[in-house]
Design a protein around this motif. Sequence first.
Motif, PDB file in Angstrom:
ATOM      1  N   ASN A 150       0.835  -1.206   0.000  1.00  0.00           N
ATOM      2  CA  ASN A 150       0.000   0.000   0.000  1.00  0.00           C
ATOM      3  C   ASN A 150       0.869   1.256   0.000  1.00  0.00           C
ATOM      4  N   LEU A 151       1.825   1.296   0.905  1.00  0.00           N
ATOM      5  CA  LEU A 151       2.686   2.480   0.994  1.00  0.00           C
ATOM      6  C   LEU A 151       3.557   2.645  -0.244  1.00  0.00           C
ATOM      7  N   ALA A 206       2.610  12.146   4.587  1.00  0.00           N
ATOM      8  CA  ALA A 206       1.897  11.585   5.732  1.00  0.00           C
ATOM      9  C   ALA A 206       2.437  12.168   7.037  1.00  0.00           C
ATOM     10  N   GLY A 214       3.274   5.851  -2.385  1.00  0.00           N
ATOM     11  CA  GLY A 214       4.509   6.625  -2.507  1.00  0.00           C
ATOM     12  C   GLY A 214       4.913   6.864  -3.945  1.00  0.00           C
ATOM     13  N   PHE A 218       5.940   8.487   0.071  1.00  0.00           N
ATOM     14  CA  PHE A 218       4.775   9.133   0.659  1.00  0.00           C
ATOM     15  C   PHE A 218       5.047   9.640   2.073  1.00  0.00           C
ATOM     16  N   ALA A 219       6.129   9.212   2.661  1.00  0.00           N
ATOM     17  CA  ALA A 219       6.401   9.510   4.063  1.00  0.00           C
ATOM     18  C   ALA A 219       6.364  11.003   4.410  1.00  0.00           C
TER      19      ALA A 219
END
Length: 179
Positions: free
Chosen positions: A31-32, A70, A36, A66-67
């Motif tokens: 998912n990440l 988020a 991302g 994506f970090a």
Amino acid sequence: MSASNKPPVATPQLKRRKWPRILLAVSLMFNLLVVGLVAGAKWGGHRDHGFDMHGPNRGAIRDLGFAPLAGALDRSDRREIGKALRERSGSFADNRKALASEFQTILTALRADPFDPDTLMSVMDQQSERQRQRGELARSVLVERIDQMSPKERQDFADRIERSIQDRARASKRRPTRK
């Protein structure tokens, strides 16, 4: 024998299964990864801004995914996004059941003799498609949430992302390079 000399009574320990945790971690990783990749491609900001794709920071930017987005959201935004994702994509239990079923099919395909690569590929394609859909949904929910922000909130959000990227780039410069 007195009460103090009796051997201790062994209490049965419940065995925890590791595969649900592993399955959850793999699912979360995919998912990440998808989110991302999509977010990085969409909002990477490296086009026409002096970013050198072959320069020293290429790994740090790529690793971020994506970090930074988020991490830059405040707690209430993260909760709202999580709530919207649950409402639109079904319960976590349903998603976990589907993934578990697919992994059972993968295990069956791997153990089959003769091995049928098309069966394995089909299940993996199903997983990829579900992950792609979840990534698109996550991107859409994030953009909707950002759209609800005031200009000041968006500016602050952008500043937090920028600080996160800069901190990550500085940290990567301090790390020894692998050979």
